[in-house]
Design a protein around this motif. Structure first.
Motif, PDB file in Angstrom:
ATOM      1  N   THR A 116      29.002   6.238 -25.981  1.00  0.00           N
ATOM      2  CA  THR A 116      29.421   6.201 -24.586  1.00  0.00           C
ATOM      3  C   THR A 116      28.803   4.984 -23.908  1.00  0.00           C
ATOM      4  N   VAL A 117      29.636   4.304 -23.138  1.00  0.00           N
ATOM      5  CA  VAL A 117      29.183   3.213 -22.273  1.00  0.00           C
ATOM      6  C   VAL A 117      29.332   3.727 -20.849  1.00  0.00           C
ATOM      7  N   PRO A 118      28.253   4.220 -20.248  1.00  0.00           N
ATOM      8  CA  PRO A 118      28.363   4.810 -18.910  1.00  0.00           C
ATOM      9  C   PRO A 118      28.481   3.733 -17.838  1.00  0.00           C
ATOM     10  N   ALA A 119      28.976   4.134 -16.697  1.00  0.00           N
ATOM     11  CA  ALA A 119      28.928   3.246 -15.541  1.00  0.00           C
ATOM     12  C   ALA A 119      27.476   3.088 -15.106  1.00  0.00           C
ATOM     13  N   PRO A 120      27.063   1.910 -14.624  1.00  0.00           N
ATOM     14  CA  PRO A 120      25.682   1.749 -14.179  1.00  0.00           C
ATOM     15  C   PRO A 120      25.308   2.750 -13.087  1.00  0.00           C
ATOM     16  N   TYR A 121      24.087   3.275 -13.201  1.00  0.00           N
ATOM     17  CA  TYR A 121      23.556   4.262 -12.262  1.00  0.00           C
ATOM     18  C   TYR A 121      22.518   3.579 -11.378  1.00  0.00           C
ATOM     19  N   TYR A 122      22.617   3.774 -10.067  1.00  0.00           N
ATOM     20  CA  TYR A 122      21.656   3.140  -9.161  1.00  0.00           C
ATOM     21  C   TYR A 122      20.456   4.046  -8.957  1.00  0.00           C
ATOM     22  N   GLU A 123      19.281   3.556  -9.342  1.00  0.00           N
ATOM     23  CA  GLU A 123      18.023   4.276  -9.167  1.00  0.00           C
ATOM     24  C   GLU A 123      17.349   3.755  -7.900  1.00  0.00           C
TER      25      GLU A 123
ATOM     26  N   GLN B 140      14.694  16.472 -13.683  1.00  0.00           N
ATOM     27  CA  GLN B 140      15.806  16.111 -12.820  1.00  0.00           C
ATOM     28  C   GLN B 140      17.006  15.617 -13.625  1.00  0.00           C
ATOM     29  N   ALA B 141      18.195  16.045 -13.201  1.00  0.00           N
ATOM     30  CA  ALA B 141      19.450  15.504 -13.723  1.00  0.00           C
ATOM     31  C   ALA B 141      20.038  14.563 -12.679  1.00  0.00           C
ATOM     32  N   MET B 142      20.653  13.473 -13.145  1.00  0.00           N
ATOM     33  CA  MET B 142      21.234  12.479 -12.259  1.00  0.00           C
ATOM     34  C   MET B 142      22.755  12.556 -12.306  1.00  0.00           C
ATOM     35  N   ASN B 143      23.393  12.270 -11.173  1.00  0.00           N
ATOM     36  CA  ASN B 143      24.846  12.253 -11.128  1.00  0.00           C
ATOM     37  C   ASN B 143      25.380  11.134 -12.017  1.00  0.00           C
ATOM     38  N   MET B 144      26.350  11.483 -12.843  1.00  0.00           N
ATOM     39  CA  MET B 144      26.933  10.547 -13.785  1.00  0.00           C
ATOM     40  C   MET B 144      28.398  10.293 -13.427  1.00  0.00           C
ATOM     41  N   ALA B 145      28.729   9.042 -13.119  1.00  0.00           N
ATOM     42  CA  ALA B 145      30.116   8.671 -12.863  1.00  0.00           C
ATOM     43  C   ALA B 145      30.900   8.704 -14.176  1.00  0.00           C
ATOM     44  N   LYS B 146      32.215   8.617 -14.098  1.00  0.00           N
ATOM     45  CA  LYS B 146      33.020   8.622 -15.315  1.00  0.00           C
ATOM     46  C   LYS B 146      32.637   7.444 -16.200  1.00  0.00           C
TER      47      LYS B 146
ATOM     48  N   ASP C 190      39.570   6.551 -29.725  1.00  0.00           N
ATOM     49  CA  ASP C 190      39.361   6.577 -28.283  1.00  0.00           C
ATOM     50  C   ASP C 190      39.335   8.024 -27.807  1.00  0.00           C
ATOM     51  N   LEU C 191      38.258   8.395 -27.093  1.00  0.00           N
ATOM     52  CA  LEU C 191      38.068   9.780 -26.660  1.00  0.00           C
ATOM     53  C   LEU C 191      38.077   9.932 -25.142  1.00  0.00           C
ATOM     54  N   GLU C 192      38.413   8.883 -24.417  1.00  0.00           N
ATOM     55  CA  GLU C 192      38.343   8.954 -22.958  1.00  0.00           C
ATOM     56  C   GLU C 192      39.253  10.041 -22.394  1.00  0.00           C
ATOM     57  N   ALA C 193      40.406  10.262 -23.041  1.00  0.00           N
ATOM     58  CA  ALA C 193      41.351  11.257 -22.532  1.00  0.00           C
ATOM     59  C   ALA C 193      40.814  12.681 -22.660  1.00  0.00           C
ATOM     60  N   THR C 194      39.775  12.891 -23.462  1.00  0.00           N
ATOM     61  CA  THR C 194      39.205  14.236 -23.628  1.00  0.00           C
ATOM     62  C   THR C 194      38.180  14.571 -22.548  1.00  0.00           C
ATOM     63  N   LEU C 195      37.787  13.604 -21.745  1.00  0.00           N
ATOM     64  CA  LEU C 195      36.706  13.819 -20.781  1.00  0.00           C
ATOM     65  C   LEU C 195      37.149  14.711 -19.627  1.00  0.00           C
ATOM     66  N   THR C 196      36.297  15.672 -19.311  1.00  0.00           N
ATOM     67  CA  THR C 196      36.512  16.587 -18.184  1.00  0.00           C
ATOM     68  C   THR C 196      35.246  16.595 -17.337  1.00  0.00           C
TER      69      THR C 196
ATOM     70  N   GLU D 225      15.813  21.827 -12.400  1.00  0.00           N
ATOM     71  CA  GLU D 225      15.424  21.391 -11.057  1.00  0.00           C
ATOM     72  C   GLU D 225      16.601  21.251 -10.107  1.00  0.00           C
ATOM     73  N   ASN D 226      17.768  20.893 -10.643  1.00  0.00           N
ATOM     74  CA  ASN D 226      18.910  20.611  -9.773  1.00  0.00           C
ATOM     75  C   ASN D 226      20.190  20.640 -10.591  1.00  0.00           C
ATOM     76  N   ALA D 227      21.309  20.508  -9.912  1.00  0.00           N
ATOM     77  CA  ALA D 227      22.609  20.361 -10.563  1.00  0.00           C
ATOM     78  C   ALA D 227      23.114  18.946 -10.323  1.00  0.00           C
ATOM     79  N   ALA D 228      23.881  18.423 -11.280  1.00  0.00           N
ATOM     80  CA  ALA D 228      24.354  17.046 -11.176  1.00  0.00           C
ATOM     81  C   ALA D 228      25.705  16.905 -11.862  1.00  0.00           C
ATOM     82  N   ASP D 229      26.448  15.882 -11.462  1.00  0.00           N
ATOM     83  CA  ASP D 229      27.741  15.599 -12.069  1.00  0.00           C
ATOM     84  C   ASP D 229      27.547  15.114 -13.502  1.00  0.00           C
ATOM     85  N   ALA D 230      28.351  15.642 -14.404  1.00  0.00           N
ATOM     86  CA  ALA D 230      28.288  15.269 -15.814  1.00  0.00           C
ATOM     87  C   ALA D 230      29.704  15.349 -16.382  1.00  0.00           C
ATOM     88  N   TRP D 231      29.814  15.203 -17.712  1.00  0.00           N
ATOM     89  CA  TRP D 231      31.123  15.171 -18.355  1.00  0.00           C
ATOM     90  C   TRP D 231      31.083  15.929 -19.668  1.00  0.00           C
TER      91      TRP D 231
END
Length: 266
Positions: A113-120, A57-63, A77-83, A91-97
């Motif tokens: 990378t310091v991701p936003a917290p993901y709720y499990e 499984q892949a999980m949706n990843m916020a910015k 700083d590489l934040e401006a390169t994120l798409t 198994e599935n499709a999920a939001d990524a960067w």
């Protein structure tokens, strides 16, 4: 730096750990297929929250909250390169960067990378996996063994981008710069390296071992050692070692993740 002996500390590869957090096999991936860069240019990086060993499984990843590189002690700083991308797993499709790193000078590029917290929902906790991986240009080591100063971090004691398959890898788990004793560290193999052009999984090269996640534990000084059995990308996640324990009124597991690259000797 001299390490205590493995027999004295009880640090053994594949030793089951007794820890309060359950093994999850969620892994924050910070992936570039090429770790040794010959020519200057922009190097693509995939940021995917996934179960890569089981190609699951892949999980949706916020910015991400942060995305940067360290080269010769300087932060890029590489934040401006994120798409935003949609990652297609088995198994599935999920939001990524997808981001990129401008590799110009020789030396190490420590990617963070310091991701936003993901709720499990199944565990009713938030997970924040602060991840590091490594590129190198010119076979000129500069930054790989220096702490970045992250809340949760694994510092390698072996150069992480050219580990010989069959050798060992040693890291040190830090929480706000201090060593963590008895940390539970999940070990993950990138069985199906993503295709960053298609932004999709590929055919797996192996399957997980029976018995669940591979786990090692850190000794009283925060060190752990793992015997790397085969070439490829290996990830290590020290679970719940960060100082922040709550987020939005719920438990937060602030994990430290590091990815290394092992090679077959020819």
């Amino acid at each position: 730096m001299k390490l205590p002996s493995l027999l004295a500390t009880g640090v053994l590869a594949l030793l089951p750990a007794l820890a309060p957090l359950p093994a999850r096999a969620h892994f924050q991936l910070l992936f570039s297929p090429e770790t040794m860069i010959e020519h200057p240019g922009d190097v693509a990086v995939g940021l995917i929250f996934w179960h890569p060993f089981e190609n699951g499984q892949a999980m949706n990843m916020a910015k991400p909250e942060q995305f940067f590189a360290i080269n010769r002690g300087k932060r890029i700083d590489l934040e401006a390169t994120l798409t935003p991308r949609r990652f297609r797993g088995a198994e599935n499709a999920a939001d990524a960067w997808q981001g990129s790193v401008p590799v110009k000078r020789a030396g190490d590029y420590v990617l963070v990378t310091v991701p936003a917290p993901y709720y499990e929902e199944t565990e009713e906790i938030y997970i924040q996996q602060i991840a590091k991986s490594f590129l190198n240009r010119g076979a000129f080591p500069t930054d790989w063994n220096k702490p970045v100063g992250l809340p949760a971090e694994i510092v390698p004691l072996d150069k992480p981008y050219n580990i010989p398959a069959g050798a060992t890898f040693t890291g040190r788990v830090l929480s706000a710069g201090k060593p963590v004793a008895g940390a539970e560290i999940e070990v993950e193999y990138l069985a199906a390296a993503p295709d960053l052009k298609a932004f999709a999984t590929t055919e797996p090269t192996t399957a997980p071992l029976p018995g669940g996640a591979l786990v090692v534990t850190s000794d009283e000084n925060g060190y752990f050692t793992f015997g790397v059995p085969r070439a490829g990308f290996w990830g290590f996640a020290a679970l719940g070692v960060g100082p922040q324990r709550r987020f939005k009124g719920k438990e937060l597991s602030q994990d430290a993740v590091i990815w290394i690259r092992a090679w077959d000797m020819k």
